[in-house]
Design a protein around this motif. Sequence first.
Motif, PDB file in Angstrom:
ATOM      1  N   SER A 159      -3.212   7.544   7.624  1.00 28.82           N
ATOM      2  CA  SER A 159      -4.070   7.107   6.529  1.00 28.82           C
ATOM      3  C   SER A 159      -3.253   6.760   5.301  1.00 28.82           C
ATOM      4  O   SER A 159      -2.100   7.162   5.166  1.00 28.82           O
ATOM      5  CB  SER A 159      -5.093   8.193   6.180  1.00 28.82           C
ATOM      6  N   ARG A 165      -6.088   5.410  -1.251  1.00 24.94           N
ATOM      7  CA  ARG A 165      -6.301   4.303  -2.196  1.00 24.94           C
ATOM      8  C   ARG A 165      -6.532   4.821  -3.601  1.00 24.94           C
ATOM      9  O   ARG A 165      -6.087   4.230  -4.569  1.00 24.94           O
ATOM     10  CB  ARG A 165      -7.497   3.449  -1.760  1.00 24.94           C
ATOM     11  N   SER A 196     -10.599   8.006  -2.205  1.00 25.15           N
ATOM     12  CA  SER A 196     -10.812   6.982  -1.180  1.00 25.15           C
ATOM     13  C   SER A 196      -9.526   6.773  -0.401  1.00 25.15           C
ATOM     14  O   SER A 196      -8.422   6.941  -0.922  1.00 25.15           O
ATOM     15  CB  SER A 196     -11.290   5.671  -1.805  1.00 25.15           C
ATOM     16  N   ASP A 242      -7.853   4.678   3.389  1.00 22.63           N
ATOM     17  CA  ASP A 242      -7.990   3.857   4.584  1.00 22.63           C
ATOM     18  C   ASP A 242      -7.365   4.613   5.741  1.00 22.63           C
ATOM     19  O   ASP A 242      -6.212   5.054   5.652  1.00 22.63           O
ATOM     20  CB  ASP A 242      -7.266   2.513   4.424  1.00 22.63           C
ATOM     21  N   LEU A 245      -5.933   4.178   9.287  1.00 23.98           N
ATOM     22  CA  LEU A 245      -5.404   3.062  10.065  1.00 23.98           C
ATOM     23  C   LEU A 245      -5.250   3.405  11.544  1.00 23.98           C
ATOM     24  O   LEU A 245      -5.097   2.514  12.376  1.00 23.98           O
ATOM     25  CB  LEU A 245      -4.057   2.626   9.479  1.00 23.98           C
ATOM     26  N   ARG A 253     -18.712   3.631   3.229  1.00 23.47           N
ATOM     27  CA  ARG A 253     -17.736   3.140   4.209  1.00 23.47           C
ATOM     28  C   ARG A 253     -18.294   1.851   4.784  1.00 23.47           C
ATOM     29  O   ARG A 253     -19.452   1.795   5.171  1.00 23.47           O
ATOM     30  CB  ARG A 253     -17.509   4.184   5.307  1.00 23.47           C
ATOM     31  N   ARG A 308      -9.992  -0.787  10.057  1.00 22.53           N
ATOM     32  CA  ARG A 308      -9.665   0.502   9.463  1.00 22.53           C
ATOM     33  C   ARG A 308     -10.979   1.258   9.220  1.00 22.53           C
ATOM     34  O   ARG A 308     -12.054   0.691   9.310  1.00 22.53           O
ATOM     35  CB  ARG A 308      -8.904   0.321   8.152  1.00 22.53           C
ATOM     36  N   CYS A 309     -10.846   2.515   8.875  1.00 25.61           N
ATOM     37  CA  CYS A 309     -11.984   3.291   8.387  1.00 25.61           C
ATOM     38  C   CYS A 309     -11.766   3.413   6.887  1.00 25.61           C
ATOM     39  O   CYS A 309     -10.804   4.046   6.455  1.00 25.61           O
ATOM     40  CB  CYS A 309     -12.018   4.679   9.005  1.00 25.61           C
ATOM     41  N   ASP A 310     -12.603   2.785   6.101  1.00 29.04           N
ATOM     42  CA  ASP A 310     -12.404   2.777   4.654  1.00 29.04           C
ATOM     43  C   ASP A 310     -13.332   3.803   3.985  1.00 29.04           C
ATOM     44  O   ASP A 310     -14.371   3.475   3.467  1.00 29.04           O
ATOM     45  CB  ASP A 310     -12.589   1.375   4.078  1.00 29.04           C
ATOM     46  N   CYS A 313     -14.721   6.299   1.252  1.00 32.11           N
ATOM     47  CA  CYS A 313     -14.776   6.381  -0.200  1.00 32.11           C
ATOM     48  C   CYS A 313     -15.777   7.465  -0.591  1.00 32.11           C
ATOM     49  O   CYS A 313     -16.959   7.390  -0.233  1.00 32.11           O
ATOM     50  CB  CYS A 313     -15.161   5.050  -0.829  1.00 32.11           C
TER      51      CYS A 313
END
Length: 190
Positions: A119, A122, A130, A132, A134, A172, A182-184, A186
């Motif tokens: 990950s 961010r 938050s 990402d 990967l 997300r 990706r899994c974003d 937040c």
Amino acid sequence: MRYKQFYKGKLPEQLLERIEAEHKEKMKALIRRSEQEGWTKKQRKRQQSNIFPNIALYQVFIDNEIPKEKAKELVKDYSFYRARKYHSILKTMFIIPGFFRVFRFFMRTGMKGDEIWISKIRSDNVRECSMDVLKCLWADTCKSFGCPEICEIFCLCDHIVFGNIDKLRFDRSQTLGMGGKRCDFCFKSR
């Protein structure tokens, strides 16, 4: 609540009588396979506690001639039931003043390393955390064990666990398990 009790009235009685034993045997087979395929000890531990129960349940249903879509829905029902329990605990924790700081700490700590997730943070401040993701052990495991379609269940459970908490907003837009890049994640403090 175990499977026999949870699925009472939803599955044939003869399957209910066998479901626990068949699930246990599937779990043993998945564990043996993971030991032979070179997963790390940390990965195997997480697979056994969080991922294999769903894969084994899904396989038990399919082996008992339940169509894949129906099998997936049955696994989703049980997973959502469990996710609601975790949600209840987390929601209670957010009653504690300043808990978002503790939550951020656990998110950062949990995302360290590269065995379970890869990950990139961010944002990490008093208002937002938050990241990402990967690479994800859940997505990798479901794919490797021939059932990438059920990884969606894990992804959807996040919305149950983290959603509808007064002091936390969860957003997300995509996940690896549902075909995203990706899994974003937040999380925002409210």
